[in-house]
Design an enzyme around this catalytic site. Sequence first.
Site, PDB file in Angstrom:
ATOM      1  N   ASP A  57      34.433 -11.152  38.085  1.00 63.26           N
ATOM      2  CA  ASP A  57      33.978 -10.984  36.709  1.00 63.26           C
ATOM      3  C   ASP A  57      33.483  -9.571  36.442  1.00 63.26           C
ATOM      4  O   ASP A  57      33.370  -8.747  37.343  1.00 63.26           O
ATOM      5  CB  ASP A  57      32.866 -12.004  36.395  1.00 63.26           C
TER       6      ASP A  57
ATOM      7  N   HIS B 155      26.546 -22.206  37.937  1.00 66.11           N
ATOM      8  CA  HIS B 155      27.733 -21.448  37.551  1.00 66.11           C
ATOM      9  C   HIS B 155      28.337 -20.719  38.748  1.00 66.11           C
ATOM     10  O   HIS B 155      27.654 -20.351  39.699  1.00 66.11           O
ATOM     11  CB  HIS B 155      27.449 -20.480  36.401  1.00 66.11           C
TER      12      HIS B 155
ATOM     13  N   GLU C 285      29.874 -20.983  32.929  1.00 65.74           N
ATOM     14  CA  GLU C 285      28.615 -21.649  32.658  1.00 65.74           C
ATOM     15  C   GLU C 285      28.812 -23.157  32.465  1.00 65.74           C
ATOM     16  O   GLU C 285      29.930 -23.618  32.239  1.00 65.74           O
ATOM     17  CB  GLU C 285      27.997 -21.050  31.385  1.00 65.74           C
TER      18      GLU C 285
END
Length: 243
Positions: free
Chosen positions: A67, A138, A143
Site C-alpha cells: 500500500d 486490517h 479496513e
Amino acid sequence: MRIYKVKDYGEMSRKAANIISAQVILKPDCVLGLATGSTPVGTYRQLVEWYEKGDLDFSEVRTVNLDEYKGLPRENDQSYYYFMHENLFDKVNIKPENTNLPDGTKEDSEEECARYEALIRSMGGVDLQLLGLGHNGHIGFNEPAEDFAKETHCVDLTERTIEANKRFFASADDVPRQAYTMGIGTIMRAKKILLVVSGEDKAETVAKAFFGPVTPEVPASILQLHEDVTIVADEAALSKAPC
C-alpha cells in the site's frame, strides 16, 4: 495455517527474516510482497544484517508493496516509498527498477489501481507476501467492511487507523485520509503469506482473526482460508488465543 509462538519482538523478527531469506535463496528472482509499519522494521533490519555478512543476495529479487498513502509525494518522510528505502532498499543490492509501490501522487484512483493490479499479474503474482496486523484486524489498508475487497483499490481510512498512525505525523490532521492498497483478493492470490504480530495490544485481534469466524468485519480472518499461511507471533500477541 502454521503459528510460530516466539518469546518476544526480537525473536519474531529473526524468525520472519529466516522465512523470507529462505524464499530468496530458494528462488533468487522471487517476487516479495512487502509491508510497512513498525512491526516489520526488525525483520528488515535482520535481512540487512545478513546481506551485509554476505549471506543474502537481492540482485534478482522483485518487490511489490502492499500500500501507499494517497497524496503523499515519495520524498515525504512518511510515505511508504521513503520507509522502504530507509529500512531496506537502500541498504541491500536490490535494483531500484525491481521495486514497486502504488504511486500515491496519482489522482486518478481507478487508473492507478488498475495499473498496479496489472503489474502484479505481469510479474506472475507474489511468491511470498509479508503482512502486519492492524488493531481492527486490517491487513494492508483493507479496513473492516461489509464484504472483502477483491483487487487493488483506494480506501478511506477509518478514524482508528488515522489515530494509530498519527504518531508518525505532526498531528492527526496531517495523516492522509485515503490510501491505495492491494485488495483482499490480491493478497489471497499470493503463493505464501507470512504475517508478523507483536504485543499484548494485538492479542484480542489475533484471537478474533485466527480463532474466530471468517468475516469482512475482521479482514485478516480471511487468511484462515489460504492454503499456505505462516504466522509468527510473540507470547504477548498470543496471550488471548486458545493455543
